[in-house]
Design a protein around this motif. Structure first.
Motif, PDB file in Angstrom:
ATOM      1  N   THR A  99     -36.960 -59.807  17.500  1.00  0.00           N
ATOM      2  CA  THR A  99     -37.343 -60.397  16.212  1.00  0.00           C
ATOM      3  C   THR A  99     -36.927 -59.504  15.052  1.00  0.00           C
ATOM      4  OG1 THR A  99     -39.533 -59.367  16.420  1.00  0.00           O
ATOM      5  CG2 THR A  99     -39.290 -61.635  17.200  1.00  0.00           C
ATOM      6  N   LEU A 100     -36.744 -58.219  15.316  1.00  0.00           N
ATOM      7  CA  LEU A 100     -36.255 -57.292  14.299  1.00  0.00           C
ATOM      8  C   LEU A 100     -34.941 -56.704  14.782  1.00  0.00           C
ATOM      9  CD1 LEU A 100     -39.400 -55.282  13.107  1.00  0.00           C
ATOM     10  CD2 LEU A 100     -38.082 -56.943  11.809  1.00  0.00           C
ATOM     11  N   PRO A 101     -34.056 -56.438  13.848  1.00  0.00           N
ATOM     12  CA  PRO A 101     -34.140 -56.765  12.423  1.00  0.00           C
ATOM     13  C   PRO A 101     -33.919 -58.255  12.173  1.00  0.00           C
ATOM     14  CG  PRO A 101     -32.000 -55.844  12.924  1.00  0.00           C
ATOM     15  CD  PRO A 101     -32.796 -55.748  14.187  1.00  0.00           C
ATOM     16  N   LYS A 102     -34.340 -58.715  10.991  1.00  0.00           N
ATOM     17  CA  LYS A 102     -34.173 -60.127  10.667  1.00  0.00           C
ATOM     18  C   LYS A 102     -32.697 -60.479  10.525  1.00  0.00           C
ATOM     19  CE  LYS A 102     -38.608 -60.222   8.226  1.00  0.00           C
ATOM     20  NZ  LYS A 102     -39.260 -60.369   6.905  1.00  0.00           N
ATOM     21  N   ASN A 103     -31.924 -59.524   9.979  1.00  0.00           N
ATOM     22  CA  ASN A 103     -30.486 -59.706   9.828  1.00  0.00           C
ATOM     23  C   ASN A 103     -29.769 -58.481  10.383  1.00  0.00           C
ATOM     24  OD1 ASN A 103     -30.308 -62.280   8.145  1.00  0.00           O
ATOM     25  ND2 ASN A 103     -31.662 -61.025   6.879  1.00  0.00           N
ATOM     26  N   ILE A 104     -28.468 -58.609  10.598  1.00  0.00           N
ATOM     27  CA  ILE A 104     -27.645 -57.496  11.071  1.00  0.00           C
ATOM     28  C   ILE A 104     -26.583 -57.209  10.019  1.00  0.00           C
ATOM     29  CG2 ILE A 104     -26.004 -56.741  12.828  1.00  0.00           C
ATOM     30  CD1 ILE A 104     -27.480 -58.535  14.812  1.00  0.00           C
ATOM     31  N   HIS A 105     -26.510 -55.970   9.581  1.00  0.00           N
ATOM     32  CA  HIS A 105     -25.527 -55.580   8.577  1.00  0.00           C
ATOM     33  C   HIS A 105     -24.314 -54.936   9.253  1.00  0.00           C
ATOM     34  CE1 HIS A 105     -28.962 -55.153   5.381  1.00  0.00           C
ATOM     35  NE2 HIS A 105     -28.754 -56.399   5.770  1.00  0.00           N
ATOM     36  N   VAL A 106     -23.146 -55.438   8.929  1.00  0.00           N
ATOM     37  CA  VAL A 106     -21.895 -54.876   9.435  1.00  0.00           C
ATOM     38  C   VAL A 106     -21.147 -54.246   8.263  1.00  0.00           C
ATOM     39  CG1 VAL A 106     -19.692 -55.345  10.561  1.00  0.00           C
ATOM     40  CG2 VAL A 106     -21.761 -56.545  11.302  1.00  0.00           C
ATOM     41  N   HIS A 107     -20.846 -52.963   8.379  1.00  0.00           N
ATOM     42  CA  HIS A 107     -20.188 -52.221   7.306  1.00  0.00           C
ATOM     43  C   HIS A 107     -18.727 -51.947   7.648  1.00  0.00           C
ATOM     44  CE1 HIS A 107     -23.894 -51.139   5.006  1.00  0.00           C
ATOM     45  NE2 HIS A 107     -24.460 -51.339   6.182  1.00  0.00           N
ATOM     46  N   GLU A 108     -17.999 -51.506   6.639  1.00  0.00           N
ATOM     47  CA  GLU A 108     -16.597 -51.160   6.818  1.00  0.00           C
ATOM     48  C   GLU A 108     -16.442 -49.997   7.791  1.00  0.00           C
ATOM     49  OE1 GLU A 108     -12.495 -51.556   6.240  1.00  0.00           O
ATOM     50  OE2 GLU A 108     -14.133 -52.862   5.545  1.00  0.00           O
ATOM     51  N   ASP A 109     -17.361 -49.010   7.700  1.00  0.00           N
ATOM     52  CA  ASP A 109     -17.306 -47.843   8.582  1.00  0.00           C
ATOM     53  C   ASP A 109     -18.671 -47.162   8.574  1.00  0.00           C
ATOM     54  OD1 ASP A 109     -17.406 -46.342   6.141  1.00  0.00           O
ATOM     55  OD2 ASP A 109     -15.221 -46.491   5.998  1.00  0.00           O
ATOM     56  N   LEU A 110     -18.799 -46.117   9.390  1.00  0.00           N
ATOM     57  CA  LEU A 110     -20.073 -45.409   9.500  1.00  0.00           C
ATOM     58  C   LEU A 110     -20.466 -44.746   8.185  1.00  0.00           C
ATOM     59  CD1 LEU A 110     -19.765 -43.673  13.006  1.00  0.00           C
ATOM     60  CD2 LEU A 110     -20.872 -45.845  12.446  1.00  0.00           C
ATOM     61  N   PHE A 111     -19.477 -44.209   7.460  1.00  0.00           N
ATOM     62  CA  PHE A 111     -19.775 -43.517   6.208  1.00  0.00           C
ATOM     63  C   PHE A 111     -20.409 -44.464   5.193  1.00  0.00           C
ATOM     64  CE2 PHE A 111     -18.402 -42.241   1.910  1.00  0.00           C
ATOM     65  CZ  PHE A 111     -19.040 -41.015   1.826  1.00  0.00           C
ATOM     66  N   THR A 112     -19.873 -45.681   5.100  1.00  0.00           N
ATOM     67  CA  THR A 112     -20.428 -46.654   4.161  1.00  0.00           C
ATOM     68  C   THR A 112     -21.861 -47.015   4.538  1.00  0.00           C
ATOM     69  OG1 THR A 112     -18.208 -47.569   3.901  1.00  0.00           O
ATOM     70  CG2 THR A 112     -20.023 -48.873   3.044  1.00  0.00           C
ATOM     71  N   ALA A 113     -22.101 -47.220   5.829  1.00  0.00           N
ATOM     72  CA  ALA A 113     -23.461 -47.520   6.289  1.00  0.00           C
ATOM     73  C   ALA A 113     -24.406 -46.363   5.981  1.00  0.00           C
ATOM     74  CB  ALA A 113     -23.449 -47.806   7.794  1.00  0.00           C
ATOM     75  N   ALA A 114     -23.926 -45.132   6.163  1.00  0.00           N
ATOM     76  CA  ALA A 114     -24.750 -43.958   5.878  1.00  0.00           C
ATOM     77  C   ALA A 114     -25.094 -43.885   4.402  1.00  0.00           C
ATOM     78  CB  ALA A 114     -24.022 -42.693   6.322  1.00  0.00           C
ATOM     79  N   CYS A 115     -24.136 -44.206   3.526  1.00  0.00           N
ATOM     80  CA  CYS A 115     -24.399 -44.177   2.082  1.00  0.00           C
ATOM     81  C   CYS A 115     -25.459 -45.200   1.699  1.00  0.00           C
ATOM     82  CB  CYS A 115     -23.107 -44.445   1.315  1.00  0.00           C
ATOM     83  SG  CYS A 115     -21.937 -43.080   1.308  1.00  0.00           S
ATOM     84  N   TRP A 116     -25.350 -46.405   2.237  1.00  0.00           N
ATOM     85  CA  TRP A 116     -26.351 -47.429   1.929  1.00  0.00           C
ATOM     86  C   TRP A 116     -27.748 -46.978   2.356  1.00  0.00           C
ATOM     87  CZ3 TRP A 116     -26.729 -51.751  -0.902  1.00  0.00           C
ATOM     88  CH2 TRP A 116     -25.556 -52.330  -1.383  1.00  0.00           C
TER      89      TRP A 116
END
Length: 269
Positions: A99-116
């Motif tokens: 049930t979690l997470p409600k959505n799945i976020h896909v980023h350009e790369d690991l660095f971008t995900a880390a910044c968010w």
């Protein structure tokens, strides 16, 4: 910068200058002032809460709260105006069996995900201290109560967004958001998640399902990926769950040294 945020220490000028160099779109240079401003709010709140007497304390805390509200508004506006290269794709979580997470976020790369996630942690810290100031000031007005509920909703949304990055950072999905048959463990992704998951675990009054989800991911990072720091976070969070804090700023730590020593012993075990 995240370390300074955690320890409420102003970052050295040299590190701010270095982080501003060589990053695409000058994004780090544009975000550093926000991190520094949030750290300043945390430090000022701690110092005023510990050292000032009434009525001066309440007046200064209200001033800090007004500045913090404006700062959070500026951070939100900035994150909404990011260039397309820094945006992520969000998919409904229909196929992971949880049930979690409600959505799945896909980023350009690991660095971008880390910044968010770093930006989300920054906002979590800021909103936590705004909630704490509201409790310390003790005002009971319709506007403040409405703001209080808004902050609680923001914390839940930020926690959900952090959880939404775990499938991507742990290699559980591919670049299209499709679950892999077998998770492709990404050690760097596990390390990147440690601080954001710690922040969610340390955030009070979230739905219980978030704590269970974070604990399961930290257990996975520790036992499957072999990153022992995840176990330390789990042990410490259980020991300090009822520790009196402002955000996580202890006001009277000397009264609670037995609890701290017990936490240290649990970590060493």
């Amino acid at each position: 910068m995240s370390g300074c945020l955690l320890r409420r220490k102003f970052p050295p000028e040299d590190s701010i200058k270095w982080l501003s160099m060589g990053h695409q779109n000058g994004l780090i240079e544009r975000t550093n002032p926000f991190f520094v401003s949030v750290i300043r709010v945390l430090v000022q709140t701690r110092d005023v809460a510990r050292s000032c007497l009434e009525p001066i304390r309440s007046e200064k805390l209200r001033e800090i709260m007004r500045h913090g509200i404006d700062l959070d508004r500026d951070i939100t506006s900035f994150m909404r105006s990011l260039p397309s290269v820094w945006r992520y794709t969000s998919f409904p979580n229909d196929a992971t069996g949880t049930t979690l997470p409600k959505n799945i976020h896909v980023h350009e790369d690991l660095f971008t995900a880390a910044c968010w996630n770093a930006w989300r942690c920054m906002r979590i810290r800021l909103v936590q201290v705004l909630l704490a100031i509201a409790e310390l000031v003790g005002e009971d007005s319709r506007d403040l109560n409405s703001q209080f509920m808004t902050w609680q909703r923001i914390l839940t949304e930020l926690a959900d967004d952090v959880c939404s990055t775990t499938p991507f950072l742990l290699g559980e999905i591919d670049g299209q958001g499709v679950p892999r048959g077998t998770a492709k463990g990404v050690a760097l992704g596990g390390y990147i998640l440690l601080y954001p998951l710690h922040m969610v675990l340390a955030t009070k009054e979230l739905p219980e399902s978030y704590y269970r989800f974070v604990e399961s991911k930290l257990t996975y990072i520790a036992n499957i990926m072999g990153i022992e720091q995840a176990n330390i976070i789990l042990k410490a969070s259980k020991m300090l769950k009822n520790f009196p804090v402002i955000g996580d700023m202890v006001l009277e730590a000397e009264k609670f040294m037995p609890s701290l020593k017990g936490c240290q012993q649990a970590i060493e075990e």
